[in-house]
Design a protein around this motif. Structure first.
Motif, mmCIF file in Angstrom:
data_model
loop_
_atom_site.group_PDB
_atom_site.id
_atom_site.type_symbol
_atom_site.label_atom_id
_atom_site.label_comp_id
_atom_site.label_asym_id
_atom_site.label_seq_id
_atom_site.Cartn_x
_atom_site.Cartn_y
_atom_site.Cartn_z
ATOM 1 N N UNK A 15 15.282 3.508 5.791
ATOM 2 C CA UNK A 15 15.154 2.717 7.018
ATOM 3 C C UNK A 15 16.091 3.233 8.110
ATOM 4 N N UNK A 16 17.350 3.442 7.764
ATOM 5 C CA UNK A 16 18.339 3.905 8.750
ATOM 6 C C UNK A 16 17.987 5.302 9.260
ATOM 7 N N UNK A 17 17.538 6.172 8.374
ATOM 8 C CA UNK A 17 17.168 7.533 8.795
ATOM 9 C C UNK A 17 15.950 7.514 9.707
ATOM 10 N N UNK A 18 14.983 6.682 9.383
ATOM 11 C CA UNK A 18 13.800 6.555 10.239
ATOM 12 C C UNK A 18 14.221 6.109 11.643
ATOM 13 N N UNK A 19 15.088 5.105 11.700
ATOM 14 C CA UNK A 19 15.565 4.618 12.994
ATOM 15 C C UNK A 19 16.356 5.703 13.732
ATOM 16 N N UNK A 46 9.463 -4.268 8.622
ATOM 17 C CA UNK A 46 9.550 -5.363 7.666
ATOM 18 C C UNK A 46 10.273 -4.771 6.460
ATOM 19 N N UNK A 47 11.587 -4.996 6.382
ATOM 20 C CA UNK A 47 12.415 -4.371 5.352
ATOM 21 C C UNK A 47 12.034 -4.810 3.937
ATOM 22 N N UNK A 48 11.457 -5.988 3.797
ATOM 23 C CA UNK A 48 11.073 -6.473 2.463
ATOM 24 C C UNK A 48 9.934 -5.660 1.871
ATOM 25 N N UNK A 49 9.017 -5.193 2.719
ATOM 26 C CA UNK A 49 7.855 -4.454 2.232
ATOM 27 C C UNK A 49 7.872 -2.979 2.626
ATOM 28 N N UNK A 50 8.892 -2.550 3.386
ATOM 29 C CA UNK A 50 8.991 -1.183 3.918
ATOM 30 C C UNK A 50 7.863 -0.878 4.900
ATOM 31 N N UNK A 51 7.250 -1.924 5.434
ATOM 32 C CA UNK A 51 6.153 -1.727 6.384
ATOM 33 C C UNK A 51 6.688 -1.496 7.788
ATOM 34 N N UNK A 52 6.064 -0.563 8.468
ATOM 35 C CA UNK A 52 6.327 -0.292 9.881
ATOM 36 C C UNK A 52 5.133 -0.817 10.660
ATOM 37 N N UNK A 53 5.393 -1.623 11.650
ATOM 38 C CA UNK A 53 4.335 -2.169 12.494
ATOM 39 C C UNK A 53 4.520 -1.562 13.879
ATOM 40 N N UNK A 76 6.212 16.776 14.794
ATOM 41 C CA UNK A 76 6.854 15.483 14.519
ATOM 42 C C UNK A 76 6.438 14.955 13.145
ATOM 43 N N UNK A 77 5.159 15.048 12.847
ATOM 44 C CA UNK A 77 4.682 14.591 11.539
ATOM 45 C C UNK A 77 5.378 15.357 10.409
ATOM 46 N N UNK A 78 5.516 16.658 10.544
ATOM 47 C CA UNK A 78 6.191 17.466 9.523
ATOM 48 C C UNK A 78 7.658 17.035 9.381
ATOM 49 N N UNK A 79 8.281 16.717 10.499
ATOM 50 C CA UNK A 79 9.666 16.263 10.523
ATOM 51 C C UNK A 79 9.831 14.913 9.831
ATOM 52 N N UNK A 80 8.842 14.051 9.929
ATOM 53 C CA UNK A 80 8.936 12.693 9.395
ATOM 54 C C UNK A 80 8.426 12.538 7.962
ATOM 55 N N UNK A 81 7.771 13.549 7.410
ATOM 56 C CA UNK A 81 7.095 13.390 6.122
ATOM 57 C C UNK A 81 8.024 13.071 4.964
ATOM 58 N N UNK A 82 9.298 13.377 5.068
ATOM 59 C CA UNK A 82 10.204 13.102 3.958
ATOM 60 C C UNK A 82 10.765 11.681 3.976
ATOM 61 N N UNK A 83 10.447 10.907 5.016
ATOM 62 C CA UNK A 83 10.967 9.541 5.088
ATOM 63 C C UNK A 83 9.873 8.469 5.075
ATOM 64 N N UNK A 84 8.603 8.894 5.060
ATOM 65 C CA UNK A 84 7.518 7.910 5.099
ATOM 66 C C UNK A 84 6.287 8.400 4.348
ATOM 67 N N UNK A 85 5.407 7.484 4.018
ATOM 68 C CA UNK A 85 4.166 7.841 3.345
ATOM 69 C C UNK A 85 3.285 8.644 4.299
ATOM 70 N N UNK A 86 2.812 9.791 3.814
ATOM 71 C CA UNK A 86 1.983 10.658 4.647
ATOM 72 C C UNK A 86 0.770 11.154 3.868
ATOM 73 N N UNK A 87 -0.208 11.596 4.627
ATOM 74 C CA UNK A 87 -1.402 12.232 4.080
ATOM 75 C C UNK A 87 -1.117 13.715 3.869
ATOM 76 N N UNK A 88 -2.092 14.429 3.318
ATOM 77 C CA UNK A 88 -1.928 15.865 3.060
ATOM 78 C C UNK A 88 -1.647 16.668 4.324
ATOM 79 N N UNK A 89 -2.145 16.205 5.477
ATOM 80 C CA UNK A 89 -1.914 16.918 6.743
ATOM 81 C C UNK A 89 -0.620 16.465 7.425
#
Length: 104
Positions: A15-19, A46-53, A76-89
């Motif tokens: 969460x902190x890294x994403x922010x 939503x920290x309880x579910x790790x959901x980003x809205x 940006x997507x490549x930069x963020x892929x290690x901190x969030x759920x991502x697709x193959x692309x």
């Protein structure tokens, strides 16, 4: 103006890294978002579910739909892929919420 609401997931413990990464968003990413019509863009956690809205307004849905093909968005997507759920692309696993009510 089109209002959009999108749900994504950040990994637990990141969460902190994403922010931090968004606090330091690249100027060229901000420029691209504006060029493709994004306004009033916010992301909530939503920290309880790790959901980003994500909430944003776009001027033109067709123009906005082309933003994901930009080089900076791909970077940006490549930069963020290690901190969030991502697709193959590397795009975020996401789904859009349907607006049921709006009070102006």
């Amino acid at each position: 103006m089109v209002r959009k609401c999108i749900v994504m997931k950040v990994f637990s413990g990141f969460h902190a890294e994403y922010k931090r990464r968004h606090d330091e968003i690249w100027p060229e990413m901000v420029d691209m978002l504006h060029q493709y019509g994004a306004k009033n863009y916010s992301i909530f956690l939503d920290a309880k579910t790790n959901s980003l809205i994500a909430y944003l307004e776009v001027e033109d849905e067709a123009l906005w739909s082309k933003s994901d093909a930009t080089q900076i968005c791909q970077k940006w997507w490549a930069y963020m892929k290690d901190v969030m759920e991502t697709n193959e692309d590397n795009s975020p696993v996401s789904f859009e919420l349907k607006e049921l009510f709006h009070l102006n």
